[in-house]
Design an enzyme around this catalytic site. Structure first.
Site, PDB file in Angstrom:
ATOM      1  N   ASN A  37       0.825  -1.219   0.000  1.00  0.00           N
ATOM      2  CA  ASN A  37       0.000   0.000   0.000  1.00  0.00           C
ATOM      3  C   ASN A  37       0.855   1.264   0.000  1.00  0.00           C
ATOM      4  OD1 ASN A  37      -2.400  -1.618   0.319  1.00  0.00           O
ATOM      5  ND2 ASN A  37      -1.713  -1.950   2.417  1.00  0.00           N
ATOM      6  N   HIS A 128     -13.798  -2.574   6.732  1.00  0.00           N
ATOM      7  CA  HIS A 128     -12.595  -3.300   7.143  1.00  0.00           C
ATOM      8  C   HIS A 128     -12.784  -3.979   8.509  1.00  0.00           C
ATOM      9  CE1 HIS A 128      -8.300  -3.487   8.584  1.00  0.00           C
ATOM     10  NE2 HIS A 128      -8.139  -3.859   7.324  1.00  0.00           N
ATOM     11  N   GLU A 168     -15.849   3.553   4.916  1.00  0.00           N
ATOM     12  CA  GLU A 168     -14.519   3.892   4.390  1.00  0.00           C
ATOM     13  C   GLU A 168     -14.706   4.871   3.240  1.00  0.00           C
ATOM     14  OE1 GLU A 168     -12.218   0.315   3.530  1.00  0.00           O
ATOM     15  OE2 GLU A 168     -13.249  -0.710   5.158  1.00  0.00           O
ATOM     16  N   SER A 172     -10.981  -1.002   0.778  1.00  0.00           N
ATOM     17  CA  SER A 172      -9.636  -1.543   0.619  1.00  0.00           C
ATOM     18  C   SER A 172      -9.545  -2.726  -0.330  1.00  0.00           C
ATOM     19  CB  SER A 172      -9.088  -1.939   1.988  1.00  0.00           C
ATOM     20  OG  SER A 172      -9.935  -2.870   2.621  1.00  0.00           O
ATOM     21  N   ASP A 197     -13.243   6.222   7.548  1.00  0.00           N
ATOM     22  CA  ASP A 197     -11.901   5.631   7.514  1.00  0.00           C
ATOM     23  C   ASP A 197     -11.255   5.986   6.180  1.00  0.00           C
ATOM     24  OD1 ASP A 197      -9.795   3.802   6.922  1.00  0.00           O
ATOM     25  OD2 ASP A 197     -10.603   2.333   8.324  1.00  0.00           O
ATOM     26  N   HIS A 200      -7.097   4.286   2.837  1.00  0.00           N
ATOM     27  CA  HIS A 200      -6.602   4.138   1.456  1.00  0.00           C
ATOM     28  C   HIS A 200      -6.787   5.402   0.627  1.00  0.00           C
ATOM     29  CE1 HIS A 200      -5.592  -0.059   1.971  1.00  0.00           C
ATOM     30  NE2 HIS A 200      -6.654  -0.102   2.768  1.00  0.00           N
ATOM     31  N   LYS A 229       0.475   3.548   4.869  1.00  0.00           N
ATOM     32  CA  LYS A 229       0.142   3.233   3.473  1.00  0.00           C
ATOM     33  C   LYS A 229       0.767   4.334   2.608  1.00  0.00           C
ATOM     34  CE  LYS A 229      -3.654   0.212   4.658  1.00  0.00           C
ATOM     35  NZ  LYS A 229      -3.572   0.144   6.120  1.00  0.00           N
TER      36      LYS A 229
HETATM   37  C1  LIG Z   1      -9.576   0.425   5.672  1.00  0.00           C
HETATM   38  C2  LIG Z   1      -8.522   0.114   6.682  1.00  0.00           C
HETATM   39  N1  LIG Z   1      -8.647   0.604   7.930  1.00  0.00           N
HETATM   40  C3  LIG Z   1      -7.734   0.344   8.882  1.00  0.00           C
HETATM   41  C4  LIG Z   1      -6.632  -0.453   8.618  1.00  0.00           C
HETATM   42  C5  LIG Z   1      -5.678  -0.790   9.717  1.00  0.00           C
HETATM   43  O1  LIG Z   1      -4.525   0.005   9.674  1.00  0.00           O
HETATM   44  P1  LIG Z   1      -3.126  -0.516  10.207  1.00  0.00           P
HETATM   45  O2  LIG Z   1      -2.550  -1.359   9.114  1.00  0.00           O
HETATM   46  O3  LIG Z   1      -2.346   0.730  10.485  1.00  0.00           O
HETATM   47  O4  LIG Z   1      -3.383  -1.313  11.449  1.00  0.00           O
HETATM   48  C6  LIG Z   1      -6.452  -0.960   7.332  1.00  0.00           C
HETATM   49  C7  LIG Z   1      -5.255  -1.786   7.054  1.00  0.00           C
HETATM   50  O5  LIG Z   1      -5.069  -2.448   6.127  1.00  0.00           O
HETATM   51  C8  LIG Z   1      -7.422  -0.676   6.340  1.00  0.00           C
HETATM   52  O6  LIG Z   1      -7.307  -1.173   5.106  1.00  0.00           O
END
Ligand SMILES: Cc1ncc(COP(=O)(O)O)c(C=O)c1O
Length: 378
Positions: A37, A128, A168, A172, A197, A200, A229
């Protein structure tokens, strides 16, 4: 074998039979990476590495304590103020990981509901795992993915004093976007609190890489994103009003009872915030590469769902077929990981490509050539 181990072995066998067994394997550095990412290649940017090193030398390898003990430095407070300015909010708070943030900030917010009236939480079906973890034990009302009409009808049917919408801005595994201005307007209309969120989107989408919440200024009361990311380092932030951050400092377990993020990660963020606003050319190039890849995959008969971002899925179907497709790509020198249920819905196992401005033209050409030789799907 102990009782524990024999039970584990049985369960692992059933995962393997369903082609869902996962293994830790060292990533092959010889392959072209279209699975990370690191959308702007910042994890390897000289300024990011240099600043991470400088912060580690100035503040140590570790931060030594939780934020409320001795883990807060003036430099960290200044960095949070920079992040808030980047996100256009009054304040921001940094956590060690996004999973930790989502799984502990949401429960702290749900605590604000009166005892007499539990919080009502509307969640997008494709949210997620960390967002689901934050909603554990709470009655979630799941709306169809990105379907705002469905969400609106559920809001009308489910009153409550404190209602949350959790979504989101970029999904993702599908690489599509939420219509953030419409979502924010809908939340306002129904007096619901929007929790967005931007894992991405941060760094790679929106004006100056500020994410898609920047398209609805002042209308997203709680926005989070990750720092590991597009920003190239590690950790996560939540941004919003000063009162929101004050509440989290007082009531969010994942913040209070955890060691502050490591200085090197904070230094990396400091440099990323210098670089990201001026990276429009890199953002445009990534968007153009994603478009070319979608065209190539669709020409082979693969659904790329509603992807409009740097994340491009190629739906294969079964777990076994997705694993075979990943092997096909690896044989052509490309690391494109197979994503299987339960990460994605049953029957939609896929390759998930994520593009980065760090790819050279030649490398991207090799990715396209490999995708063009995937088995036809029609
Ligand atoms: C949409 C989303 N939120 C939160 C996270 C979690 O973040 P972290 O990898 O910093 O724990 C991810 C991780 O892949 C994600 O894709």
């Amino acid at each position: 074998m102990t009782n524990l181990d024999s039970r584990i072995a049985q369960h692992l066998d059933s995962l393997a039979a369903a082609h869902r067994r996962r293994h830790l394997r060292a990533a092959d550095p010889g392959l072209i990476d279209v699975s990370s990412n690191d959308y702007l290649g910042l994890s390897r940017h000289p300024l990011v590495i240099e600043r991470a090193d400088a912060w580690m030398r100035a503040h140590g390898a570790g931060s030594r304590a939780s934020r409320l003990v001795t883990g807060t430095t003036q430099a960290l407070l200044d960095l949070e103020a920079r992040l808030a300015a980047f996100k256009g909010t009054e304040a921001a708070l940094i956590f060690a990981t996004g999973y930790q943030l989502n799984s502990s900030v949401l429960p702290a917010l749900f605590e604000l509901a009166p005892d007499s009236d539990k919080p009502v939480v509307f969640t997008d079906r494709l949210n997620h795992a960390s967002l689901h973890a934050g909603c554990r034990g709470i009655h979630q009302i799941r709306y169809r993915h990105n379907d705002l009409a469905h969400l609106e009808s559920l809001l009308a049917l489910n009153p409550g004093e404190m209602r949350f919408i959790v979504a989101e801005s970029v999904f993702s595994m599908d690489g599509n976007r939420a219509d953030v201005p419409a979502l924010a307007a809908l939340a306002e209309r129904h007096h619901a609190i929007l929790y967005l969120d931007e894992a991405h989107a941060t760094g790679i989408l929106g004006p100056g890489g500020r994410g898609l919440a920047a398209l609805a200024p002042g209308q997203v009361p709680v926005v989070m994103g990750t720092l590991g990311k597009a920003l190239g380092g590690a950790g996560a932030y939540v941004a919003g009003s000063k009162l929101l951050i004050d509440w989290l400092v007082n009531r969010c377990d994942g913040f209070i009872y955890s060691t502050a993020p490591a200085p090197a990660a904070l230094g990396a963020l400091d440099a990323a915030l210098d670089l990201v606003p001026a990276m429009d050319a890199e953002r445009s190039r990534v968007a153009a590469m994603a478009e070319q890849l979608r065209t190539t995959l669709q020409a082979r008969g693969y659904a790329t769902l509603e992807s409009t971002t740097q994340i491009v899925p190629a739906v294969v179907g079964t777990e076994a077929a997705a694993l075979a497709a990943a092997q096909h790509m690896a044989a052509a020198g490309v690391l494109a990981i197979a994503i299987r249920p339960p990460t994605v819905p049953d029957g939609t196992a896929r390759l998930r490509f994520s593009l980065s401005s760090a790819l050279s033209e030649a490398q991207f050409g090799q990715v396209l050539a490999a995708a063009a030789t995937l088995p036809r799907r029609d």
